[in-house]
Design an enzyme around this catalytic site. Structure first.
Site, PDB file in Angstrom:
ATOM      1  N   HIS A 145     -23.814 -10.313  51.282  1.00 38.89           N
ATOM      2  CA  HIS A 145     -22.862  -9.359  52.171  1.00 38.89           C
ATOM      3  C   HIS A 145     -21.600  -9.165  51.326  1.00 38.89           C
ATOM      4  O   HIS A 145     -20.946  -9.286  51.407  1.00 38.89           O
ATOM      5  CB  HIS A 145     -22.544  -9.991  53.010  1.00 38.89           C
ATOM      6  CG  HIS A 145     -23.645 -10.177  54.200  1.00 38.89           C
ATOM      7  ND1 HIS A 145     -24.389  -9.073  55.211  1.00 38.89           N
ATOM      8  CD2 HIS A 145     -24.385 -10.825  54.399  1.00 38.89           C
ATOM      9  CE1 HIS A 145     -25.565  -9.714  56.055  1.00 38.89           C
ATOM     10  NE2 HIS A 145     -25.080 -10.825  55.723  1.00 38.89           N
ATOM     11  N   CYS A 149     -28.901  -8.128  52.829  1.00 34.90           N
ATOM     12  CA  CYS A 149     -29.270  -9.315  53.469  1.00 34.90           C
ATOM     13  C   CYS A 149     -30.957  -8.699  54.773  1.00 34.90           C
ATOM     14  O   CYS A 149     -31.700  -8.769  53.299  1.00 34.90           O
ATOM     15  CB  CYS A 149     -28.449  -9.665  54.212  1.00 34.90           C
ATOM     16  SG  CYS A 149     -28.831 -11.346  55.448  1.00 34.90           S
ATOM     17  N   GLU A 202     -20.710  -6.172  51.140  1.00 37.68           N
ATOM     18  CA  GLU A 202     -19.378  -5.302  52.358  1.00 37.68           C
ATOM     19  C   GLU A 202     -18.363  -6.341  52.962  1.00 37.68           C
ATOM     20  O   GLU A 202     -17.103  -5.475  53.786  1.00 37.68           O
ATOM     21  CB  GLU A 202     -19.944  -4.455  53.536  1.00 37.68           C
ATOM     22  CG  GLU A 202     -20.723  -5.086  54.268  1.00 37.68           C
ATOM     23  CD  GLU A 202     -21.818  -6.326  54.249  1.00 37.68           C
ATOM     24  OE1 GLU A 202     -22.622  -6.326  53.225  1.00 37.68           O
ATOM     25  OE2 GLU A 202     -22.604  -6.916  55.330  1.00 37.68           O
TER      26      GLU A 202
END
Ligand code: MN
Length: 244
Positions: free
Chosen positions: A219, A116, A221
């Protein structure tokens, strides 16, 4: 030993009314980053936002790879632009640290995974530019700030075949989450775009010179528990960081 993954963090500033307006400044990192690195077999270490200087070489003595995390906007003067009306907040100290860590990691051939804000830092540190707000993009723009759950793939990306990203993800179309209002404009020298959303926004860049220097605008994660291919990104990164 597991490879040590240094993860940059954000500055959080808050005022506690109960203590007479005392201002608190904290190093902050979402749990998703450390959990994903740990799940992928790496040892996550949060890198505090220190002033750039003597401590720089000590960072590099301690880490096997650099993970640039998400956060607020970069100072546009760093890529030669005056501030646009739609740009958000910036953190000057973090910009300086992350630019130095990025350049130092490339000099030392350390793997970098950038998420990001991270893809934006990676691109600017190595000579690229950004859209300060994606409304500046020529073609009509899709919604890149979803209101759905954080793991939900809210828009599609086309992954460029025969890239590092396509090898890791194993498909040419993939749905990703999206929480950004800026994006890569001019790709840094020595890099190529490896994914685009359907409106033409660059969603991933990678080095054409180093084995694992990869940035993604989404993202992973926040996706890996629902989407196994997202964990492959972390696993491949951690493997690249393993000191042989
Ligand atoms: Mn997006």
């Amino acid at each position: 030993m597991r490879p040590t993954i240094g993860i940059t963090c954000s500055l959080s500033v808050s005022v506690a009314d109960s203590s007479g307006g005392r201002v608190y400044e904290n190093n902050v990192l979402g749990l998703d980053y450390t959990r994903a690195v740990e799940q992928a077999g790496g040892f996550p270490v949060i890198l505090p936002t220190l002033a750039v200087g003597e401590s720089m070489h000590e960072y590099f003595e301690r880490i096997d790879g650099l993970l640039l995390s998400g956060g607020i906007d970069m100072d546009p003067l760093l890529y030669g632009e005056e501030p646009h009306l739609q740009m958000g907040g910036i953190d000057v100290l973090r910009d300086q640290l992350e630019m130095a860590l990025t350049r130092g990691s490339v000099e030392r051939s350390l793997p970098i995974f950038a998420i990001c804000r991270g893809i934006q830092v990676l691109n600017v540190a190595l000579g690229g530019t950004l859209y300060q707000d994606i409304s500046q993009h020529d073609s009509p723009i899709l919604k890149h700030r979803q209101n759905s759950p954080k793991w939900h793939g809210s828009h599609t990306v086309d992954i460029v075949p025969h890239t590092l990203l396509s090898t890791i993800i194993g498909q040419t179309e993939w749905r990703v989450n999206s929480f950004h209002h800026q994006a890569v404009k001019q790709v840094a020298p020595g890099f190529r775009a490896s994914a685009h959303s359907k409106d033409g926004i660059i969603e991933a860049i990678e080095s054409i010179e180093q084995p694992f220097v990869l940035g993604v605008q989404f993202h992973p994660e926040m996706m890996w528990e629902k989407e196994p291919a997202a964990m492959n990104l972390f696993k491949t990164f951690v493997e690249a960081c393993r000191v042989t």
